[in-house]
Design a protein around this motif. Structure first.
Motif, PDB file in Angstrom:
ATOM      1  N   TRP A  25       0.828  -1.204   0.000  1.00 59.52           N
ATOM      2  CA  TRP A  25       0.000   0.000   0.000  1.00 59.52           C
ATOM      3  C   TRP A  25       0.869   1.263   0.000  1.00 59.52           C
ATOM      4  CZ3 TRP A  25      -3.883   3.117  -0.659  1.00 59.52           C
ATOM      5  CH2 TRP A  25      -4.033   4.262   0.136  1.00 59.52           C
ATOM      6  N   HIS A  29       1.010   4.175  -2.856  1.00 58.83           N
ATOM      7  CA  HIS A  29       0.591   5.527  -2.462  1.00 58.83           C
ATOM      8  C   HIS A  29       1.701   6.531  -2.757  1.00 58.83           C
ATOM      9  CE1 HIS A  29      -2.213   8.218  -0.741  1.00 58.83           C
ATOM     10  NE2 HIS A  29      -1.393   8.609   0.226  1.00 58.83           N
ATOM     11  N   THR A  32       2.080   7.140  -6.647  1.00 63.44           N
ATOM     12  CA  THR A  32       1.021   7.882  -7.354  1.00 63.44           C
ATOM     13  C   THR A  32       0.823   9.283  -6.802  1.00 63.44           C
ATOM     14  OG1 THR A  32      -0.607   6.895  -5.881  1.00 63.44           O
ATOM     15  CG2 THR A  32      -0.296   5.835  -8.038  1.00 63.44           C
ATOM     16  N   THR A  33       1.466   9.585  -5.682  1.00 59.63           N
ATOM     17  CA  THR A  33       1.236  10.934  -5.129  1.00 59.63           C
ATOM     18  C   THR A  33       2.510  11.774  -5.090  1.00 59.63           C
ATOM     19  OG1 THR A  33       1.436   9.963  -2.928  1.00 59.63           O
ATOM     20  CG2 THR A  33      -0.779  10.352  -3.728  1.00 59.63           C
ATOM     21  N   SER A  39      -3.591  10.372  -8.442  1.00 61.25           N
ATOM     22  CA  SER A  39      -4.870   9.790  -8.024  1.00 61.25           C
ATOM     23  C   SER A  39      -5.058   9.985  -6.523  1.00 61.25           C
ATOM     24  CB  SER A  39      -4.898   8.290  -8.348  1.00 61.25           C
ATOM     25  OG  SER A  39      -3.814   7.632  -7.729  1.00 61.25           O
ATOM     26  N   THR A  40      -6.310   9.889  -6.115  1.00 56.31           N
ATOM     27  CA  THR A  40      -6.630   9.881  -4.690  1.00 56.31           C
ATOM     28  C   THR A  40      -6.826   8.421  -4.340  1.00 56.31           C
ATOM     29  OG1 THR A  40      -7.812  11.934  -5.066  1.00 56.31           O
ATOM     30  CG2 THR A  40      -8.220  10.827  -2.973  1.00 56.31           C
ATOM     31  N   ASN A  41      -6.125   7.947  -3.320  1.00 55.31           N
ATOM     32  CA  ASN A  41      -6.118   6.505  -3.048  1.00 55.31           C
ATOM     33  C   ASN A  41      -6.689   6.185  -1.675  1.00 55.31           C
ATOM     34  OD1 ASN A  41      -4.525   6.425  -5.405  1.00 55.31           O
ATOM     35  ND2 ASN A  41      -2.677   6.775  -4.193  1.00 55.31           N
ATOM     36  N   SER A  42      -7.291   5.020  -1.575  1.00 55.45           N
ATOM     37  CA  SER A  42      -7.605   4.500  -0.240  1.00 55.45           C
ATOM     38  C   SER A  42      -7.431   2.993  -0.259  1.00 55.45           C
ATOM     39  CB  SER A  42      -9.011   4.909   0.202  1.00 55.45           C
ATOM     40  OG  SER A  42      -9.905   4.759  -0.858  1.00 55.45           O
ATOM     41  N   LYS A  43      -7.138   2.458   0.907  1.00 54.49           N
ATOM     42  CA  LYS A  43      -7.031   1.008   1.027  1.00 54.49           C
ATOM     43  C   LYS A  43      -8.422   0.412   0.862  1.00 54.49           C
ATOM     44  CE  LYS A  43      -3.348  -0.101   4.289  1.00 54.49           C
ATOM     45  NZ  LYS A  43      -3.116  -0.465   5.680  1.00 54.49           N
ATOM     46  N   MET A 327      -6.686  -1.926  -3.493  1.00 50.30           N
ATOM     47  CA  MET A 327      -6.610  -0.469  -3.325  1.00 50.30           C
ATOM     48  C   MET A 327      -7.581   0.217  -4.285  1.00 50.30           C
ATOM     49  SD  MET A 327      -2.457  -0.539  -3.154  1.00 50.30           S
ATOM     50  CE  MET A 327      -2.344  -1.917  -4.270  1.00 50.30           C
ATOM     51  N   LEU A 329      -8.382   3.571  -6.376  1.00 53.63           N
ATOM     52  CA  LEU A 329      -7.762   4.798  -6.899  1.00 53.63           C
ATOM     53  C   LEU A 329      -8.833   5.623  -7.601  1.00 53.63           C
ATOM     54  CD1 LEU A 329      -5.426   2.776  -6.528  1.00 53.63           C
ATOM     55  CD2 LEU A 329      -4.414   3.648  -8.629  1.00 53.63           C
TER      56      LEU A 329
END
Length: 390
Positions: A25, A29, A32-33, A39-43, A327, A329
């Motif tokens: 993770w 993260h 990509t940041t 992108s906006t990411n979350s688990k 994940m 995105l």
């Protein structure tokens, strides 16, 4: 969020756990940041499900693909029907179902909430969760058909009546136009006719109508109503002169309308119109509420299917023991191609044969195999743009 840079589409991906899943993770993260927010990411933590044999998993993968498109179809249908029901305010579909921002939040909250088992997953990955999801969504689909059919009938009947009350004077309903005092009623000898007179020929009418046949009552014609092109006039004459009058009137382009004054009938028409209009208003609120609730239910089910697909696909691709990080995105619109490249660099080692094909054939990694994009990592798209109605 800047509305233009954000997509209302999500990429649900998974990659094998490195030393730990947390590390997988963190690596994604960071990649990509770090340079520019791709992108906006979350688990996306999927509950651990018991895994059957490889054959079972391959079968489940096919079943889930079918279930995915079925549930997506129902989500679209509910959204589309909301657009139909809202008629003139289609722009309110988004806010009535879920505004873009709310869709995004819903997806993300679902992702966090999946472990809380909204759909009561059985912990065994047999057909239970599918049946549970399929039954629920199938029920929504059947209810939608029944509700839509009832509401559309009502709407259709009302539109037919409204059409009767519009249109040209030759065909439209006259219930709202003529009054009892416009007619000589209950006379053995006299009858009142209604005549449509083109505005261009009105002077001719005034000059001619009393002489179009014998026995026309002098000065018995008045203008009762006008539309863009014509006047509706009445005229009273002896019954036996009616045929002569009609024949002669036609030569001057005066059209006698076939009409019998019947108070009961006109009253019934008006009452029917009011009844349908009231019924439609009564049904509108509950229907919109039903659509909102069931859109949300179907949408939640859809995300659950995606979660199950990620789980099954990840086990098939990355093997046992279960060790992968899913994940979510949300790509930035302007940098999607760059995001694909970053993901490709991160995960190309997962699949050397795919990497070779992809290197040889295209600049954007992604192989269109039977309509399903193929990447070295597990990938599913959640496309919320399908809920936008122009």
């Amino acid at each position: 969020q800047d509305k233009d840079s954000k997509m209302t589409e999500f990429w649900l991906i998974s990659a094998p756990g490195e030393k730990t899943c947390q590390q997988t993770w963190e690596k994604l993260h960071a990649a990509t940041t770090k340079n520019n927010n791709l992108s906006t990411n979350s688990k996306f933590n999927i509950p651990d499900l018991k895994v059957g044999t490889l054959d079972v998993l391959v079968g489940l993968s096919d079943e889930l693909a079918k279930l995915d498109s079925f549930v997506e179809g129902v989500v679209k249908k509910v959204a589309q029907y909301m657009a139909d029901v809202l008629e003139d305010s289609k722009d309110k579909v988004q806010e009535n179902l879920l505004a873009n921002g709310a869709i995004v939040n819903l997806v993300i909250n679902l992702i966090y909430g999946l472990q809380r088992n909204h759909l009561n997953y059985s912990s065994s990955l047999d057909t239970d969760p599918f049946l549970y999801i399929f039954k629920g969504v199938n029920q929504i689909d059947n209810d939608l058909k029944a509700r839509a059919s009832a509401y559309n009938n009502l709407k259709g009947n009302l539109q037919n009546l409204e059409r009767k009350n519009a249109g040209s004077l030759l065909t439209r309903s006259l219930a709202d136009i003529v009054k009892k005092e416009d007619f000589v009623l209950d006379s053995e000898y006299l009858v009142t006719l209604l005549v449509i007179v083109p505005k261009l020929n009105y002077n001719d009418w005034v000059k001619q109508y009393e002489t179009l046949a014998e026995m026309v009552v002098p000065r018995s014609s008045n203008v009762l109503f006008e539309d863009q092109d014509s006047y509706l006039c009445n005229v009273t004459l002896f019954r036996k002169a009616v045929d002569d009058f009609k024949h002669k009137a036609r030569e001057y382009k005066f059209m006698v309308r076939d009409f019998q004054y019947n108070e009961e009938e006109m009253k019934a028409d008006k009452e029917e119109m009011n009844r349908l209009s009231t019924d439609k208003k009564k049904q509108f609120g509950p229907l919109v509420r039903w659509l909102k609730v069931n859109f949300s239910e179907a949408f939640i089910a859809w995300i659950h299917v995606k979660a199950l697909r990620v789980f099954v696909e990840s086990v098939l691709r990355y093997g046992l023991p279960v060790n992968f990080q899913a994940m979510l995105l949300q790509p930035n619109k302007k940098t999607m191609k760059k995001l694909r490249e970053v993901l490709y660099d991160l995960y190309k080692h997962l699949d050397s044969s795919a990497a070779a094909i992809i290197d040889a054939t295209m600049d954007i990694p992604g192989l269109n195999l039977s309509q399903q994009e193929y990447y070295p990592y597990v990938y599913y798209k959640i496309d919320c743009n399908l809920l936008e109605f122009k």
